[in-house]
Write an enzyme that holds these catalytic residues in place. Structure first.
Site, mmCIF file in Angstrom:
data_model
loop_
_atom_site.group_PDB
_atom_site.id
_atom_site.type_symbol
_atom_site.label_atom_id
_atom_site.label_comp_id
_atom_site.label_asym_id
_atom_site.label_seq_id
_atom_site.Cartn_x
_atom_site.Cartn_y
_atom_site.Cartn_z
ATOM 1 N N LYS A 212 8.836 -7.675 4.537
ATOM 2 C CA LYS A 212 7.808 -8.532 3.483
ATOM 3 C C LYS A 212 7.299 -7.681 2.453
ATOM 4 O O LYS A 212 6.623 -6.809 2.537
ATOM 5 C CB LYS A 212 6.144 -8.875 4.458
ATOM 6 C CG LYS A 212 5.606 -9.980 3.934
ATOM 7 C CD LYS A 212 4.042 -9.817 4.005
ATOM 8 C CE LYS A 212 3.310 -8.918 2.880
ATOM 9 N NZ LYS A 212 3.414 -9.380 1.683
ATOM 10 N N SER A 266 -1.979 0.380 -0.240
ATOM 11 C CA SER A 266 -3.216 0.810 -0.439
ATOM 12 C C SER A 266 -3.713 1.327 0.953
ATOM 13 O O SER A 266 -3.138 0.979 1.844
ATOM 14 C CB SER A 266 -4.094 0.000 -1.127
ATOM 15 O OG SER A 266 -4.363 -1.248 -0.048
ATOM 16 N N THR A 267 -4.543 2.464 0.631
ATOM 17 C CA THR A 267 -5.042 3.128 1.820
ATOM 18 C C THR A 267 -5.691 2.082 2.935
ATOM 19 O O THR A 267 -5.581 2.321 4.178
ATOM 20 C CB THR A 267 -5.859 4.482 1.403
ATOM 21 O OG1 THR A 267 -5.088 4.908 0.773
ATOM 22 C CG2 THR A 267 -6.488 5.046 2.492
ATOM 23 N N VAL A 269 -5.448 -1.161 3.654
ATOM 24 C CA VAL A 269 -4.346 -1.783 4.430
ATOM 25 C C VAL A 269 -3.940 -0.859 5.372
ATOM 26 O O VAL A 269 -4.123 -1.369 6.516
ATOM 27 C CB VAL A 269 -3.445 -2.751 3.448
ATOM 28 C CG1 VAL A 269 -2.618 -3.095 4.180
ATOM 29 C CG2 VAL A 269 -4.531 -3.638 2.510
ATOM 30 N N GLU A 293 2.830 5.566 3.098
ATOM 31 C CA GLU A 293 2.492 6.294 1.661
ATOM 32 C C GLU A 293 1.562 5.419 1.308
ATOM 33 O O GLU A 293 1.651 4.180 0.682
ATOM 34 C CB GLU A 293 3.849 6.526 0.609
ATOM 35 C CG GLU A 293 4.653 7.488 1.592
ATOM 36 C CD GLU A 293 4.303 8.777 2.169
ATOM 37 O OE1 GLU A 293 3.404 9.231 1.656
ATOM 38 O OE2 GLU A 293 4.819 9.229 3.041
ATOM 39 N N CYS A 327 1.414 5.177 -7.961
ATOM 40 C CA CYS A 327 0.564 6.077 -6.972
ATOM 41 C C CYS A 327 0.315 7.337 -7.589
ATOM 42 O O CYS A 327 -0.632 7.994 -7.251
ATOM 43 C CB CYS A 327 1.329 6.099 -5.663
ATOM 44 S SG CYS A 327 3.094 6.262 -5.722
ATOM 45 N N GLU A 425 -9.599 5.285 -6.304
ATOM 46 C CA GLU A 425 -8.460 4.843 -6.884
ATOM 47 C C GLU A 425 -8.544 3.408 -7.364
ATOM 48 O O GLU A 425 -8.885 2.778 -7.020
ATOM 49 C CB GLU A 425 -7.138 4.775 -6.029
ATOM 50 C CG GLU A 425 -5.960 4.575 -6.407
ATOM 51 C CD GLU A 425 -4.889 4.024 -5.654
ATOM 52 O OE1 GLU A 425 -4.970 3.251 -4.539
ATOM 53 O OE2 GLU A 425 -3.601 4.711 -5.604
HETATM 54 P P1 NAD Z 1 -1.601 -3.359 -1.211
HETATM 55 O O1 NAD Z 1 -2.114 -2.709 -0.196
HETATM 56 O O2 NAD Z 1 -2.368 -4.480 -1.939
HETATM 57 O O3 NAD Z 1 -0.206 -4.497 -0.867
HETATM 58 C C1 NAD Z 1 0.845 -3.549 -0.056
HETATM 59 C C2 NAD Z 1 1.654 -4.555 0.874
HETATM 60 O O4 NAD Z 1 0.460 -4.813 1.836
HETATM 61 C C3 NAD Z 1 1.693 -5.756 0.260
HETATM 62 O O5 NAD Z 1 3.003 -6.262 0.851
HETATM 63 C C4 NAD Z 1 0.663 -6.725 0.643
HETATM 64 O O6 NAD Z 1 0.990 -8.163 0.497
HETATM 65 C C5 NAD Z 1 0.453 -6.074 2.154
HETATM 66 N N1 NAD Z 1 -0.897 -6.365 2.396
HETATM 67 C C6 NAD Z 1 -1.913 -6.630 1.801
HETATM 68 N N2 NAD Z 1 -3.082 -6.999 2.675
HETATM 69 C C7 NAD Z 1 -2.619 -6.982 3.975
HETATM 70 C C8 NAD Z 1 -3.075 -7.080 5.346
HETATM 71 N N3 NAD Z 1 -4.593 -7.154 5.500
HETATM 72 N N4 NAD Z 1 -2.212 -6.838 6.385
HETATM 73 C C9 NAD Z 1 -0.969 -6.752 6.307
HETATM 74 N N5 NAD Z 1 -0.493 -6.589 4.947
HETATM 75 C C10 NAD Z 1 -1.109 -6.710 3.784
HETATM 76 O O7 NAD Z 1 -0.793 -2.307 -2.569
HETATM 77 P P2 NAD Z 1 -0.116 -2.817 -3.904
HETATM 78 O O8 NAD Z 1 -1.081 -3.286 -4.913
HETATM 79 O O9 NAD Z 1 1.105 -3.712 -3.784
HETATM 80 O O10 NAD Z 1 0.216 -1.416 -4.301
HETATM 81 C C11 NAD Z 1 -0.561 -0.346 -4.955
HETATM 82 C C12 NAD Z 1 -0.961 0.608 -3.904
HETATM 83 O O11 NAD Z 1 0.185 1.361 -3.217
HETATM 84 C C13 NAD Z 1 -1.799 1.756 -4.570
HETATM 85 O O12 NAD Z 1 -2.785 2.077 -3.599
HETATM 86 C C14 NAD Z 1 -0.808 2.807 -4.588
HETATM 87 O O13 NAD Z 1 -1.449 4.184 -4.618
HETATM 88 C C15 NAD Z 1 0.163 2.582 -3.247
HETATM 89 N N6 NAD Z 1 1.418 3.281 -3.599
HETATM 90 C C16 NAD Z 1 1.623 4.557 -3.002
HETATM 91 C C17 NAD Z 1 2.778 5.152 -3.051
HETATM 92 C C18 NAD Z 1 3.061 6.293 -2.373
HETATM 93 O O14 NAD Z 1 4.054 6.926 -2.257
HETATM 94 N N7 NAD Z 1 1.907 7.000 -1.884
HETATM 95 C C19 NAD Z 1 4.044 4.425 -3.965
HETATM 96 C C20 NAD Z 1 3.613 3.443 -4.733
HETATM 97 C C21 NAD Z 1 2.175 2.759 -4.433
#
Ligand code: NAD
Length: 543
Positions: A212, A266-267, A269, A293, A327, A425
């Protein structure tokens, strides 16, 4: 069954195309961009290798021009998640039984398709759909994704070739089975390469997957899926669904055959997902692998001996490339008082040159943030900083969503090292600086270490070897990727395995052996060539 100990081609990092004026690659990319801009695509889910259209169409719009429509994706519901799980489970036994060289070949072929005929398509889709400039798209959706596929194939063989010692007359063997059940890949918007790696790393190791993607990355996700299918990925091995996170979670985290999650995002989630998995632990056949991650509050620590030009460059690139939506992006920096006036001048002169606008105009270094929710969140933090006695906006601060979601590169100076933007963040182009007294270097290292819940990336800038050593030791647990005199972004597969601990994730280092080991279940086999025939031991005999 394999009839040879095959060696995969030695992986090398894909060379970055520079798209300089007059090059054939630039012309090709521009042509692809213009074709994509003027075509409205219909994007189905892919379940068991078949296109699935729900009829519930959701428009996809470029973040830098939100009135334009690029296409529509078909939004699914719980029944589509169930179909995807069923397809993954049905495909499993044939896929895991396929000799590993076939799995390696499929992903090596996908890498070559991305490096060749699909390079401009994957880059153009990332540029338009996620608002990335040509260079940022190239290092992500082309180079990093190609590297993931090539290096992972090599790492897989390293894992398979690790074998135990054998005592005389026995043979100990280790086999790396795929996990029992299916794996769920839940991917973020910000890197096409991460979206392409999270479902494929478990698949390479013999697992089947429900994938997904983030809604705001679907435009390039469909191309990844096309490439994988063209490379020969069998039906049902990776099943792509477009549903909301909670809808997917409800079906997947209660399924008996759920074997693991490969997550980046994100953390908050991730923590909720972990909790749900824990609450359902009695339902699963095995303990699911949880690999995630997550967020960062990445830092630059400058010592008074730092070179100001290098520091200013690292801050501007590290904080503002891809609008700070990496990130690893620098979002807090600690600057010695003696360097601040010259650093301010240098950063000011860099920032005054930066052009902001659509990625189709190659003169723009800086594009839009991903969507309206992100824009509104960032704008509110900036507005609060304007009115807070602890904060001063030194550069930027402008926000405009009339055409696209544009936030200027913004630098906040704070007198409070625990100011909210030093700790949380924001995931956008906002860098907060704290100026410390030069002789407080060591105390400031402690402050930095104790300021945020995250520990993803960070850097020390200094010419003084004692200062570098002190920072490296004191910040040992403050970052999973630590840089000396370099910006903390831009990790390269095979060179700087990526990931962080504390609130930043499980630190399983995507694109490394460490990550692939999470997707296998080792079985040790001992064979005895002279099994004993007497149960008594020597010590039991009469004197
Ligand atoms: P996000 O948490 O909004 O979404 C990530 C995924 O989770 C998406 O597919 C989203 O649809 C899904 N999701 C959202 N809410 C959910 C729920 N309640 N239940 C199940 N799935 C859910 O993150 P984003 O905005 O797409 O990405 C940015 C975040 O990712 C930032 O916090 C960034 O730091 C992190 N990130 C970390 C790394 C790393 O390697 N540490 C790399 C890239 C991004």
């Amino acid at each position: 069954m394999s009839t040879g100990f095959f060696k995969v081609p030695i992986a090398e990092n894909e060379e970055i195309v520079n798209y300089a004026p007059g090059t054939i690659e630039r012309a090709r990319l521009k042509q692809t961009l213009s074709e994509m801009w003027s075509t409205v695509v219909d994007i189905p889910m892919i379940i068991d290798g078949k296109e699935v259209r729900s009829g519930n169409k959701i428009a996809i719009r470029p973040p830098h021009d939100h009135k334009h429509i690029l296409g529509n994706y078909h939004r699914g519901d719980a029944t589509h998640v169930q179909m995807a799980i069923k397809a993954a489970l049905a495909a499993k036994s044939k896929w895991e039984a396929l000799p590993w060289e076939n799995r390696a070949s499929i992903f090596l072929k996908a890498a070559s398709l991305l490096a060749g005929k699909h390079r401009s398509r994957i880059n153009a889709a990332t540029m338009i759909g996620q608002s990335k400039n040509a260079f940022q798209a190239e290092i992500d959706s082309a180079c990093e994704l190609i590297d993931f596929y090539r290096f992972n194939a090599q790492f897989m063989t390293e894992i398979y070739s690790q074998q135990p010692e054998s005592a005389p007359l026995t043979w100990n063997r280790m086999e790396q089975r795929a996990l029992e059940g299916f794996v769920f890949a839940l991917t973020p918007f910000n890197f096409t390469s991460i979206a392409g790696n999270l479902p494929t790393a478990p698949a390479l190791m013999g697992n089947t997957v429900v994938w997904k993607p983030s809604n705001t990355q679907i435009y390039s996700a469909r191309i990844i899926m096309e490439v994988l299918m063209e490379a020969g990925l069998p039906d049902g091995v990776i099943n792509l669904v477009f549903v909301s996170g909670p809808v997917a979670g409800k079906e997947i985290f209660s399924h008996r055959d759920f074997a693991g999650i490969h997550y980046t995002g994100s953390t908050e989630v991730f923590q909720n997902i972990w909790k749900t998995i824990g609450e359902n632990i009695h339902n699963f056949k095995s303990y699911p692998r949880i690999v995630g991650e997550t967020g960062g509050k990445d830092f630059v620590m400058a010592h008074s001996s730092a070179n100001v030009e290098q520091l200013a460059t690292a801050l501007v690139r590290g904080a503002f490339e891809y609008q700070g939506q990496k990130c690893s992006a620098v979002s807090r920096a600690y600057i010695p008082e003696s360097l601040w006036p010259s650093l301010k001048d240098k950063m000011g002169s860099f920032l005054s040159e930066i052009k902001m606008g659509s990625p189709e105009d190659f003169r723009n270094f800086f594009n839009a943030v991903i969507d309206e929710a992100s824009f509104d969140k960032l704008a509110s933090y900036i507005e609060n900083a304007k009115n807070d006695k602890d904060a001063e906006i030194v550069f930027g601060g402008g926000c405009d969503k009339s055409i696209g979601y544009f936030i200027e590169p913004t630098v906040i100076l704070t007198s409070n090292p625990h100011y909210i933007t030093m700790e949380e963040e924001l995931f956008g182009p906002v860098l907060t600086l704290y100026v410390y007294e030069d002789d407080q270097f060591e105390e400031t290292l402690d402050l930095l270490d104790n300021t945020s819940i995250y520990a993803l990336t960070g850097a020390i800038f200094s010419k003084d070897r004692y200062a570098i050593e002190l920072a490296t030791k004191k910040l040992q647990n403050a970052a999973g990727n630590f840089y000396i005199n370099d910006k903390p972004t831009g990790a390269v597969v095979g060179q700087q395995p990526f990931g962080g601990a504390r609130g930043s994730g499980t630190n399983d280092k995507a694109g490394s052996v460490i990550n692939l080991l999470r997707w296998v279940q080792p079985r040790t086999i001992k064979e005895n060539f002279r099994p004993p025939t007497e149960y008594k031991y020597m010590f039991m005999q009469e004197e």
